[in-house]
Design a protein around this motif. Structure first.
Motif, PDB file in Angstrom:
ATOM      1  N   HIS A  12       0.808  -1.224   0.000  1.00 34.22           N
ATOM      2  CA  HIS A  12       0.000   0.000   0.000  1.00 34.22           C
ATOM      3  C   HIS A  12       0.840   1.272   0.000  1.00 34.22           C
ATOM      4  N   CYS A  13       1.931   1.284   0.758  1.00 27.50           N
ATOM      5  CA  CYS A  13       2.747   2.494   0.851  1.00 27.50           C
ATOM      6  C   CYS A  13       3.809   2.588  -0.247  1.00 27.50           C
ATOM      7  N   GLY A  14       4.053   1.489  -0.965  1.00 27.59           N
ATOM      8  CA  GLY A  14       5.028   1.492  -2.053  1.00 27.59           C
ATOM      9  C   GLY A  14       6.453   1.161  -1.643  1.00 27.59           C
ATOM     10  N   ALA A  15       6.682   0.841  -0.380  1.00 26.54           N
ATOM     11  CA  ALA A  15       8.044   0.540   0.076  1.00 26.54           C
ATOM     12  C   ALA A  15       8.557  -0.806  -0.430  1.00 26.54           C
ATOM     13  N   VAL A  16       7.624  -1.731  -0.741  1.00 26.78           N
ATOM     14  CA  VAL A  16       7.998  -3.053  -1.228  1.00 26.78           C
ATOM     15  C   VAL A  16       7.201  -3.340  -2.491  1.00 26.78           C
ATOM     16  N   SER A  17       7.903  -3.745  -3.530  1.00 27.43           N
ATOM     17  CA  SER A  17       7.216  -4.133  -4.762  1.00 27.43           C
ATOM     18  C   SER A  17       7.839  -5.413  -5.289  1.00 27.43           C
ATOM     19  N   TYR A  18       7.151  -6.016  -6.246  1.00 24.64           N
ATOM     20  CA  TYR A  18       7.694  -7.231  -6.857  1.00 24.64           C
ATOM     21  C   TYR A  18       7.476  -7.204  -8.354  1.00 24.64           C
ATOM     22  N   GLU A  19       8.277  -8.029  -9.019  1.00 25.32           N
ATOM     23  CA  GLU A  19       8.170  -8.238 -10.456  1.00 25.32           C
ATOM     24  C   GLU A  19       8.306  -9.740 -10.693  1.00 25.32           C
ATOM     25  N   MET A  20       7.261 -10.329 -11.267  1.00 24.80           N
ATOM     26  CA  MET A  20       7.268 -11.757 -11.585  1.00 24.80           C
ATOM     27  C   MET A  20       7.407 -11.887 -13.090  1.00 24.80           C
ATOM     28  N   LYS A  21       8.497 -12.517 -13.522  1.00 26.41           N
ATOM     29  CA  LYS A  21       8.838 -12.546 -14.942  1.00 26.41           C
ATOM     30  C   LYS A  21       8.072 -13.583 -15.748  1.00 26.41           C
ATOM     31  N   THR A  22       7.535 -14.619 -15.096  1.00 26.78           N
ATOM     32  CA  THR A  22       6.758 -15.643 -15.783  1.00 26.78           C
ATOM     33  C   THR A  22       5.383 -15.746 -15.140  1.00 26.78           C
ATOM     34  N   GLN A  23       4.415 -16.172 -15.918  1.00 21.41           N
ATOM     35  CA  GLN A  23       3.061 -16.299 -15.387  1.00 21.41           C
ATOM     36  C   GLN A  23       2.932 -17.586 -14.584  1.00 21.41           C
ATOM     37  N   PRO A  24       2.389 -17.494 -13.370  1.00 18.83           N
ATOM     38  CA  PRO A  24       2.168 -18.727 -12.606  1.00 18.83           C
ATOM     39  C   PRO A  24       1.066 -19.559 -13.258  1.00 18.83           C
ATOM     40  N   LYS A  25       1.095 -20.848 -12.995  1.00 17.57           N
ATOM     41  CA  LYS A  25       0.085 -21.749 -13.550  1.00 17.57           C
ATOM     42  C   LYS A  25      -1.307 -21.379 -13.049  1.00 17.57           C
ATOM     43  N   TYR A  26      -1.418 -21.040 -11.759  1.00 18.50           N
ATOM     44  CA  TYR A  26      -2.683 -20.649 -11.136  1.00 18.50           C
ATOM     45  C   TYR A  26      -2.437 -19.526 -10.139  1.00 18.50           C
ATOM     46  N   ALA A  27      -3.475 -18.782  -9.847  1.00 16.21           N
ATOM     47  CA  ALA A  27      -3.522 -17.914  -8.687  1.00 16.21           C
ATOM     48  C   ALA A  27      -4.135 -18.774  -7.590  1.00 16.21           C
ATOM     49  N   VAL A  28      -3.402 -18.992  -6.494  1.00 12.14           N
ATOM     50  CA  VAL A  28      -3.808 -19.980  -5.500  1.00 12.14           C
ATOM     51  C   VAL A  28      -4.219 -19.319  -4.189  1.00 12.14           C
ATOM     52  N   GLU A  29      -5.439 -19.623  -3.767  1.00 15.58           N
ATOM     53  CA  GLU A  29      -5.925 -19.205  -2.456  1.00 15.58           C
ATOM     54  C   GLU A  29      -5.904 -20.439  -1.561  1.00 15.58           C
ATOM     55  N   CYS A  30      -5.164 -20.364  -0.472  1.00 14.84           N
ATOM     56  CA  CYS A  30      -4.966 -21.485   0.447  1.00 14.84           C
ATOM     57  C   CYS A  30      -5.708 -21.218   1.753  1.00 14.84           C
ATOM     58  N   ASN A  31      -6.212 -22.285   2.369  1.00 16.57           N
ATOM     59  CA  ASN A  31      -6.940 -22.139   3.628  1.00 16.57           C
ATOM     60  C   ASN A  31      -6.136 -22.615   4.836  1.00 16.57           C
ATOM     61  N   CYS A  32      -4.810 -22.706   4.702  1.00 15.95           N
ATOM     62  CA  CYS A  32      -4.005 -23.105   5.858  1.00 15.95           C
ATOM     63  C   CYS A  32      -4.103 -22.023   6.934  1.00 15.95           C
ATOM     64  N   SER A  33      -3.569 -22.305   8.097  1.00 17.45           N
ATOM     65  CA  SER A  33      -3.735 -21.404   9.243  1.00 17.45           C
ATOM     66  C   SER A  33      -3.199 -19.997   9.002  1.00 17.45           C
ATOM     67  N   ILE A  34      -2.116 -19.845   8.257  1.00 15.76           N
ATOM     68  CA  ILE A  34      -1.579 -18.498   8.014  1.00 15.76           C
ATOM     69  C   ILE A  34      -2.238 -17.828   6.814  1.00 15.76           C
ATOM     70  N   CYS A  35      -2.384 -18.550   5.709  1.00 16.93           N
ATOM     71  CA  CYS A  35      -2.917 -17.935   4.484  1.00 16.93           C
ATOM     72  C   CYS A  35      -4.348 -17.433   4.660  1.00 16.93           C
ATOM     73  N   ARG A  36      -5.184 -18.195   5.373  1.00 12.90           N
ATOM     74  CA  ARG A  36      -6.566 -17.726   5.557  1.00 12.90           C
ATOM     75  C   ARG A  36      -6.619 -16.472   6.420  1.00 12.90           C
ATOM     76  N   ARG A  37      -5.683 -16.346   7.332  1.00 14.83           N
ATOM     77  CA  ARG A  37      -5.639 -15.141   8.164  1.00 14.83           C
ATOM     78  C   ARG A  37      -5.084 -13.936   7.389  1.00 14.83           C
ATOM     79  N   LEU A  38      -4.150 -14.205   6.491  1.00 18.29           N
ATOM     80  CA  LEU A  38      -3.552 -13.119   5.706  1.00 18.29           C
ATOM     81  C   LEU A  38      -4.459 -12.660   4.567  1.00 18.29           C
ATOM     82  N   GLY A  39      -5.317 -13.546   4.073  1.00 21.51           N
ATOM     83  CA  GLY A  39      -6.200 -13.198   2.958  1.00 21.51           C
ATOM     84  C   GLY A  39      -5.461 -13.078   1.633  1.00 21.51           C
ATOM     85  N   THR A  40      -4.396 -13.840   1.477  1.00 22.59           N
ATOM     86  CA  THR A  40      -3.550 -13.748   0.293  1.00 22.59           C
ATOM     87  C   THR A  40      -4.050 -14.646  -0.840  1.00 22.59           C
TER      88      THR A  40
END
Length: 124
Positions: A12-40
């Motif tokens: 949100h603030c722009g301090a961290v960004s990323y660049e992914m050079k290849t397309q992932p096979k899927y966009a994955v939403e995981c329900n493990c204990s950390i991912c469901r809390r993070l909403g990633t």
């Protein structure tokens, strides 16, 4: 489907960004204990396919359990930006939080749900 490469995202603030050079096979939403809390929604790839752009010490790292993954969040705004494999089978792997990319990126890649809490399989 495909998206324009590289896939880019920023906290949100722009301090961290990323660049992914290849397309992932899927966009994955995981329900493990950390991912469901993070909403990633993760875009997985090899470490060499992903570049994290930030000042030194711009992220906080969190690892637990078997300590194979380190989840990174911006120290300033708190957005979870990526994880990196630091041990075991995950070493050399990374994933970026596609919720930080441009709107429509997740839908263009294709969104899948992963049961990381129980069966360790895709639910769809």
């Amino acid at each position: 489907m495909s998206v324009e490469l590289p896939i880019t995202g920023t906290c949100h603030c722009g301090a961290v960004s990323y660049e992914m050079k290849t397309q992932p096979k899927y966009a994955v939403e995981c329900n493990c204990s950390i991912c469901r809390r993070l909403g990633t929604v993760w875009g997985h790839g090899e470490a060499g396919e992903i570049e994290i752009k930030s000042a030194p010490e711009a992220t906080l790292s969190y690892s637990w359990g078997d300590k194979e993954l380190a989840f990174h969040s911006c120290r300033t705004c708190g957005c979870t930006t990526h994880w990196e494999g630091i041990d075991g089978e995950a070493r050399g792997r990374m994933a970026v939080n596609l919720r930080l990319a441009e709107p429509g990126t997740i839908e263009a890649i294709g969104h899948r749900h992963f049961d990381g809490a129980d069966t360790w399989t895709f639910l769809d």
